[in-house]
Design a protein around this motif. Structure first.
Motif, PDB file in Angstrom:
ATOM      1  N   VAL A 227       0.319  -1.300   0.194  1.00 39.17           N
ATOM      2  CA  VAL A 227      -0.421  -0.049   0.142  1.00 39.17           C
ATOM      3  C   VAL A 227       1.066   1.355  -0.205  1.00 39.17           C
ATOM      4  CG1 VAL A 227      -2.445   1.023   1.436  1.00 39.17           C
ATOM      5  CG2 VAL A 227      -1.699  -1.197   1.287  1.00 39.17           C
ATOM      6  N   ILE A 228       0.534   2.306  -1.266  1.00 38.42           N
ATOM      7  CA  ILE A 228       1.775   3.275  -1.748  1.00 38.42           C
ATOM      8  C   ILE A 228       0.629   4.561  -1.449  1.00 38.42           C
ATOM      9  CG2 ILE A 228       3.404   2.023  -2.316  1.00 38.42           C
ATOM     10  CD1 ILE A 228       2.342   2.946  -4.904  1.00 38.42           C
ATOM     11  N   GLY A 229      -0.393   4.492  -1.072  1.00 29.68           N
ATOM     12  CA  GLY A 229      -1.195   5.100  -0.670  1.00 29.68           C
ATOM     13  C   GLY A 229      -2.462   4.653   0.349  1.00 29.68           C
ATOM     14  N   SER A 230      -2.580   6.019   1.000  1.00 29.91           N
ATOM     15  CA  SER A 230      -3.846   5.805   1.764  1.00 29.91           C
ATOM     16  C   SER A 230      -4.818   6.819   2.040  1.00 29.91           C
ATOM     17  CB  SER A 230      -3.333   4.470   2.900  1.00 29.91           C
ATOM     18  OG  SER A 230      -4.911   4.581   3.434  1.00 29.91           O
ATOM     19  N   SER A 231      -6.136   7.171   2.305  1.00 28.71           N
ATOM     20  CA  SER A 231      -6.498   7.756   2.735  1.00 28.71           C
ATOM     21  C   SER A 231      -7.689   6.619   3.322  1.00 28.71           C
ATOM     22  CB  SER A 231      -7.196   8.735   1.757  1.00 28.71           C
ATOM     23  OG  SER A 231      -8.114   7.740   0.622  1.00 28.71           O
ATOM     24  N   ALA A 232      -8.792   7.841   3.856  1.00 28.79           N
ATOM     25  CA  ALA A 232     -10.077   7.238   4.741  1.00 28.79           C
ATOM     26  C   ALA A 232     -10.013   6.376   3.645  1.00 28.79           C
ATOM     27  CB  ALA A 232     -10.781   8.369   5.423  1.00 28.79           C
ATOM     28  N   TYR A 351     -11.120   0.781  -3.869  1.00 29.63           N
ATOM     29  CA  TYR A 351     -12.461   1.758  -2.217  1.00 29.63           C
ATOM     30  C   TYR A 351     -12.705   0.563  -1.246  1.00 29.63           C
ATOM     31  CZ  TYR A 351     -12.974   6.149  -4.928  1.00 29.63           C
ATOM     32  OH  TYR A 351     -12.491   7.360  -5.217  1.00 29.63           O
ATOM     33  N   LYS A 352     -12.792   1.205  -0.241  1.00 32.26           N
ATOM     34  CA  LYS A 352     -12.787   0.432   1.054  1.00 32.26           C
ATOM     35  C   LYS A 352     -14.311   0.367   1.189  1.00 32.26           C
ATOM     36  CE  LYS A 352      -9.790   2.365   2.945  1.00 32.26           C
ATOM     37  NZ  LYS A 352      -8.892   2.994   4.284  1.00 32.26           N
ATOM     38  N   LEU A 357     -13.914   2.349   7.049  1.00 27.24           N
ATOM     39  CA  LEU A 357     -12.945   4.419   6.519  1.00 27.24           C
ATOM     40  C   LEU A 357     -12.881   5.176   7.547  1.00 27.24           C
ATOM     41  CD1 LEU A 357     -16.530   4.385   5.195  1.00 27.24           C
ATOM     42  CD2 LEU A 357     -14.924   3.923   3.624  1.00 27.24           C
ATOM     43  N   ASN A 358     -11.237   4.332   7.802  1.00 27.95           N
ATOM     44  CA  ASN A 358      -9.817   5.187   7.981  1.00 27.95           C
ATOM     45  C   ASN A 358      -8.977   4.503   7.649  1.00 27.95           C
ATOM     46  OD1 ASN A 358      -8.675   3.300   9.886  1.00 27.95           O
ATOM     47  ND2 ASN A 358     -10.876   2.873  10.626  1.00 27.95           N
ATOM     48  N   ILE A 359      -7.960   5.647   7.081  1.00 31.96           N
ATOM     49  CA  ILE A 359      -6.542   5.729   7.066  1.00 31.96           C
ATOM     50  C   ILE A 359      -6.135   4.812   7.365  1.00 31.96           C
ATOM     51  CG2 ILE A 359      -5.248   7.356   8.414  1.00 31.96           C
ATOM     52  CD1 ILE A 359      -3.927   8.162   5.803  1.00 31.96           C
ATOM     53  N   SER A 360      -5.697   4.035   8.571  1.00 37.35           N
ATOM     54  CA  SER A 360      -4.991   2.188   9.152  1.00 37.35           C
ATOM     55  C   SER A 360      -5.897   1.137   8.549  1.00 37.35           C
ATOM     56  CB  SER A 360      -4.833   2.831  10.816  1.00 37.35           C
ATOM     57  OG  SER A 360      -6.038   3.115  10.898  1.00 37.35           O
ATOM     58  N   ALA A 361      -7.385   1.592   8.225  1.00 33.40           N
ATOM     59  CA  ALA A 361      -7.755  -0.088   8.366  1.00 33.40           C
ATOM     60  C   ALA A 361      -7.187  -0.108   6.529  1.00 33.40           C
ATOM     61  CB  ALA A 361      -9.313   0.445   7.660  1.00 33.40           C
ATOM     62  N   LEU A 362      -6.968  -1.537   6.876  1.00 31.65           N
ATOM     63  CA  LEU A 362      -5.731  -1.614   5.525  1.00 31.65           C
ATOM     64  C   LEU A 362      -6.110  -3.326   5.477  1.00 31.65           C
ATOM     65  CD1 LEU A 362      -2.814   0.160   4.764  1.00 31.65           C
ATOM     66  CD2 LEU A 362      -5.204   0.779   4.003  1.00 31.65           C
ATOM     67  N   SER A 363      -6.349  -4.066   4.476  1.00 28.85           N
ATOM     68  CA  SER A 363      -6.493  -5.279   4.847  1.00 28.85           C
ATOM     69  C   SER A 363      -6.333  -5.681   2.982  1.00 28.85           C
ATOM     70  CB  SER A 363      -8.381  -5.603   4.764  1.00 28.85           C
ATOM     71  OG  SER A 363      -8.140  -7.669   5.319  1.00 28.85           O
ATOM     72  N   SER A 399      17.216   9.688  -1.810  1.00 26.38           N
ATOM     73  CA  SER A 399      16.394   8.743  -1.095  1.00 26.38           C
ATOM     74  C   SER A 399      15.326   7.804  -1.328  1.00 26.38           C
ATOM     75  CB  SER A 399      15.459   9.974   0.353  1.00 26.38           C
ATOM     76  OG  SER A 399      14.707  10.149  -0.959  1.00 26.38           O
ATOM     77  N   ASN A 400      15.190   6.465  -0.104  1.00 24.92           N
ATOM     78  CA  ASN A 400      13.634   6.139  -0.012  1.00 24.92           C
ATOM     79  C   ASN A 400      12.970   6.155   0.153  1.00 24.92           C
ATOM     80  OD1 ASN A 400      15.626   4.332  -1.913  1.00 24.92           O
ATOM     81  ND2 ASN A 400      16.125   3.508  -0.186  1.00 24.92           N
ATOM     82  N   ARG A 401      10.970   5.782  -0.075  1.00 29.80           N
ATOM     83  CA  ARG A 401      10.262   5.858  -0.052  1.00 29.80           C
ATOM     84  C   ARG A 401       9.625   4.793   1.200  1.00 29.80           C
ATOM     85  NH1 ARG A 401       6.105  10.402  -2.565  1.00 29.80           N
ATOM     86  NH2 ARG A 401       7.985  12.165  -1.897  1.00 29.80           N
ATOM     87  N   THR A 402       8.806   4.384   1.826  1.00 31.52           N
ATOM     88  CA  THR A 402       8.545   3.266   2.749  1.00 31.52           C
ATOM     89  C   THR A 402       6.868   3.400   1.914  1.00 31.52           C
ATOM     90  OG1 THR A 402       8.149   4.339   4.467  1.00 31.52           O
ATOM     91  CG2 THR A 402      10.553   2.982   4.557  1.00 31.52           C
ATOM     92  N   ALA A 403       6.732   1.787   2.282  1.00 27.67           N
ATOM     93  CA  ALA A 403       4.889   1.843   1.805  1.00 27.67           C
ATOM     94  C   ALA A 403       4.574   1.858   3.149  1.00 27.67           C
ATOM     95  CB  ALA A 403       4.708   0.227   1.423  1.00 27.67           C
ATOM     96  N   PHE A 404       2.875   2.452   3.214  1.00 34.11           N
ATOM     97  CA  PHE A 404       2.158   2.331   4.778  1.00 34.11           C
ATOM     98  C   PHE A 404       2.314   0.849   4.989  1.00 34.11           C
ATOM     99  CE2 PHE A 404       0.904   6.743   1.858  1.00 34.11           C
ATOM    100  CZ  PHE A 404       0.721   6.933   2.764  1.00 34.11           C
ATOM    101  N   ALA A 405       2.046   0.035   4.432  1.00 34.58           N
ATOM    102  CA  ALA A 405       1.927  -1.722   4.564  1.00 34.58           C
ATOM    103  C   ALA A 405       2.367  -2.428   3.731  1.00 34.58           C
ATOM    104  CB  ALA A 405       0.409  -1.779   5.569  1.00 34.58           C
ATOM    105  N   SER A 406       3.184  -3.758   4.079  1.00 32.30           N
ATOM    106  CA  SER A 406       3.181  -3.937   2.838  1.00 32.30           C
ATOM    107  C   SER A 406       2.927  -5.870   3.219  1.00 32.30           C
ATOM    108  CB  SER A 406       4.596  -4.384   2.643  1.00 32.30           C
ATOM    109  OG  SER A 406       4.888  -3.339   2.118  1.00 32.30           O
ATOM    110  N   TRP A 407       2.396  -6.981   2.038  1.00 28.87           N
ATOM    111  CA  TRP A 407       2.238  -8.255   2.939  1.00 28.87           C
ATOM    112  C   TRP A 407       2.751  -8.779   1.717  1.00 28.87           C
ATOM    113  CZ3 TRP A 407      -1.033  -4.238   3.720  1.00 28.87           C
ATOM    114  CH2 TRP A 407      -1.535  -3.871   4.954  1.00 28.87           C
ATOM    115  N   GLN A 408       3.197  -9.980   2.604  1.00 27.84           N
ATOM    116  CA  GLN A 408       4.117 -11.071   1.390  1.00 27.84           C
ATOM    117  C   GLN A 408       3.049 -12.411   0.965  1.00 27.84           C
ATOM    118  OE1 GLN A 408       7.412 -13.924   1.950  1.00 27.84           O
ATOM    119  NE2 GLN A 408       8.692 -12.672   0.474  1.00 27.84           N
ATOM    120  N   VAL A 409       3.069 -12.591  -0.093  1.00 28.78           N
ATOM    121  CA  VAL A 409       2.410 -13.705  -0.664  1.00 28.78           C
ATOM    122  C   VAL A 409       3.697 -14.601  -1.519  1.00 28.78           C
ATOM    123  CG1 VAL A 409       0.536 -14.816  -2.458  1.00 28.78           C
ATOM    124  CG2 VAL A 409      -0.135 -12.728  -0.564  1.00 28.78           C
TER     125      VAL A 409
END
Length: 663
Positions: A227-232, A351-352, A357-363, A399-409
């Motif tokens: 997840v490289i960008g997130s909003s509510a 879209y969630k 509906l918040n910026i940290s609710a990522l699944s 410089s490097n940018r980090t993702a908001f969250a990352s999952w590996q399959v």
């Protein structure tokens, strides 16, 4: 009568009756037991200082149809995973060894770790992974809050043959998370199977980053969901597939997964849904919530979308391309061929829906699956939360940018029991004038016996050399003529064809004192062109003596610590294996396969004692584009007719006999 004396007597009688009522009825009546009751034993879970796993069968009933030999029954069960250890249990997984041909219909708070969607056949056992919560905290972290320490998975499914009141318990139960050791599960009563698992003292878990994320794992193919960008209300995800298997490959890849929380894909770059359809949103809760969104432009509202790659022409497209490693027409090559082409990537705007509906609710989506054309089968595990990926800053700053969250399959190549190969191999040699063809039905045959006119069990007949260039349906007369010339019986019905899209002929060409040579010919009988094709030959004893291929680019390749595989690909400009096409005169000539050929030379200096004619000169395994091919069950034997001594008349004899038979 004196009234006062009468009242006194009545009072005495009433008092006497009250006293009698308070006396026990019998002198032998026992005294009440005033000693405290003995405490009940603690539950078995309290005696476990690790992770306690239990399987409880709760209910079963007969379901239609009535079948005396194969009766189905509904079962309801509960899996409980309780963390009584010191540390948090990350990404829990439980293996259940089902044994009654179970079909799992639903499972709460878990998914199948192999990526299968429900309903699924789990009769040979399956692994459950926690979802949406995959981690279990310890009592120390939560002051004994069982709701954070425990996972409860309610199962509903169908089993066969075990009628109530008998209980269809699994044969084993174990924690499948890395770093844990479990004894054999024990049965408690009639309907419970349980086990207490403890940390494995030999497991090295120092790779866990700050005890917050699990380490990234290796696999034949890995998929990163960043997840490289997130909003509510929505987020931007980048999906990156990377090939790590030296013989793994995907052509025209198709990627699918399940949305678990009513998400939908609004836009994409670098890839596209195979079906663009927003009707699921318009008729569902999505349109009711996002009333201001233009759903005619939404790409996919499918619960399980299928994603395909874009063609090369879209790489620089400002609307659909401009994503690193995108737009390869679905081709992912091994790193040994081209590291830059071993990765494929795309982005999608997701879209969630409430309550997320918040910026940290990522699944992330679940039940990932990927496949290609004429490629191996892959089985993918569940997404595992790992440390955030880092990307080069798009602004060009150092410089490097980090993702908001990352999952590996992690996906690995599997070989299903009922899977059939997609390619086959024929053997021939200079000391035998017949070719051992691909096996009958090597790549499968029709199961419709009524419509089938050939035999699926009769071994394939030996072929003359010129038959290799003729499609199977046109080989019958050549094959029969050759059998008559060689005094071999001709079966009736004739054996079925191999039905393989690609066939490879390995011809042992020479064998002399200092070395030997082989000729490899690759035939494409299908309708698909293969760009950047490759083939690989496992040579158990001969690989150290490999020298060179004269028309292919070839080298030895180490796999699983053994350097016994020869990897071959087309040279630049010759790396395109065309599909089957019409002959020069379609009315008279059969269709012609696409063909690539090369001679390969070996030296005997590094392989003393090698028996080339006895079997060492033939491969033990052959792969085409990562798919393992079917091999003949026998090798060519010497019959006194060597190719180098065959006269022109003998080579033309089958054709002459065929012409005589047609007269």
């Amino acid at each position: 009568m004196d009234l006062s004396r009468t009242n006194s007597t009545i009072h005495r009688l009433l008092l006497l009756s009250v006293l009698v009522a308070t006396i026990p009825l019998t002198a032998s009546q026992s005294e009440p037991n005033t000693s405290p009751a003995s405490p009940s034993p603690p539950p078995d879970s309290d005696l476990c200082n690790g992770v306690f796993v239990s399987y409880t069968h709760t209910k079963g009933s007969k379901i239609p149809p009535t079948d005396s030999t194969n009766q189905p029954y509904r079962f309801e069960s509960l899996i409980t995973v309780l963390n009584n250890g010191h540390d948090e249990l990350k990404s829990w997984r439980v293996f259940v060894k089902f044994a009654h041909r179970e079909i799992l219909v639903s499972a709460s708070n878990a998914v199948l770790s192999d990526g299968s969607s429900l309903p699924a056949r789990v009769g040979n056992g399956t692994v459950f992974a926690g979802y949406p919560s995959s981690d279990l905290k310890s009592a120390i972290q939560t002051a004994g809050d069982v709701t954070q320490m425990q996972a409860r998975v309610e199962l509903v499914g169908t089993q066969f043959g075990v009628a109530p009141p008998n209980v269809p318990l699994p044969t084993n139960l174990t924690l499948a998370t890395d770093g844990w050791k479990c004894p054999k599960a024990t049965q408690k009563g009639k309907n419970v199977l349980q086990v207490c698992c403890m940390p494995d003292p030999d497991y090295e878990n120092s790779d866990i980053i700050d005890n917050k994320f699990l380490p990234r794992k290796n696999g034949d193919l890995t998929i990163m969901y960043d997840v490289i960008g997130s909003s509510a209300s929505d987020y931007l995800a980048q999906v990156t597939m990377e090939n790590h298997n030296p013989l793994g490959r995907l052509d025209n890849w198709k990627l699918s997964f399940d949305w678990m929380r009513d998400e939908f894909i609004n836009t994409m770059k670098g890839a596209y849904p195979s079906l663009v359809d927003s009707s699921g949103c318009i008729n569902g809760p999505q349109a009711k919530y996002y009333q201001g969104l233009e759903f005619s432009k939404v790409l996919s509202c499918a619960r399980r979308p299928t994603i395909i790659d874009l063609p090369l022409t879209k790489y620089n497209d400002t609307e659909y391309g401009r994503i690193p490693f995108c737009c390869r027409n679905g081709t992912i090559l091994p790193r040994s061929m081209d590291p830059s082409k071993s990765i494929s990537s795309f982005q999608m705007q997701v879209y969630k829906m409430p309550p997320d509906l918040n910026i940290s609710a990522l699944s992330p989506p679940q039940n990932w699956r990927i496949n290609g054309t004429l490629n191996p089968d892959y089985k993918c595990g569940p997404p595992v939360r790992v440390s955030p990926s880092q990307f080069i800053d798009p602004s060009g700053l150092p410089s490097n940018r980090t993702a908001f969250a990352s999952w590996q399959v992690v996906c690995n190549i599997t070989e299903p029991k009922d899977a059939t190969p997609k390619c086959c191999v024929s053997f021939s040699a200079y000391f035998n004038d017949s070719i051992i063809p691909c096996k009958t039905c090597a790549c499968g045959c029709s199961s419709n016996k009524a419509a089938r006119t050939c035999s699926t069990t009769t071994p394939a007949l030996l072929l003359p050399q010129q038959a290799l260039l003729v499609p199977f349906e046109n080989r019958t007369e050549l094959t029969v003529t050759w059998s008559i010339l060689k005094h071999r019986p001709v079966p009736n019905p004739m054996p079925c064809g191999d039905n393989c899209g690609v066939s490879i002929n390995w011809h042992l060409a020479t064998d002399y004192r200092g070395g030997w040579t082989a000729r490899i010919t690759v035939f494409n009988w299908g309708e698909t062109n293969f760009a950047d094709w490759f083939t690989a030959f496992q040579m158990k004893n001969a690989a150290p003596g490999f020298e060179k291929a004269y028309s292919f680019n070839a080298s030895t390749l180490g796999i699983n610590g053994e350097n016994n595989t020869i990897f071959m690909e087309g040279l630049p400009g010759l790396n395109y294996l065309v599909a089957e096409r019409d002959g020069d005169n379609p009315l008279k000539n059969p269709r012609v396969p696409g063909k690539q050929q090369s001679v390969v030379s070996f030296t005997k200096k590094l392989t003393p004692g090698i028996n080339v004619r006895g079997g060492d000169g033939f491969p033990s395994k052959v792969f085409f584009n990562g798919e393992e091919c079917s091999l003949p069950s026998i090798l060519p034997t010497s019959n006194g007719h060597q190719w180098r001594h065959i006269s022109a008349f003998l080579l033309a004899l089958p054709v002459l006999v065929l012409l005589l038979l047609r007269v």
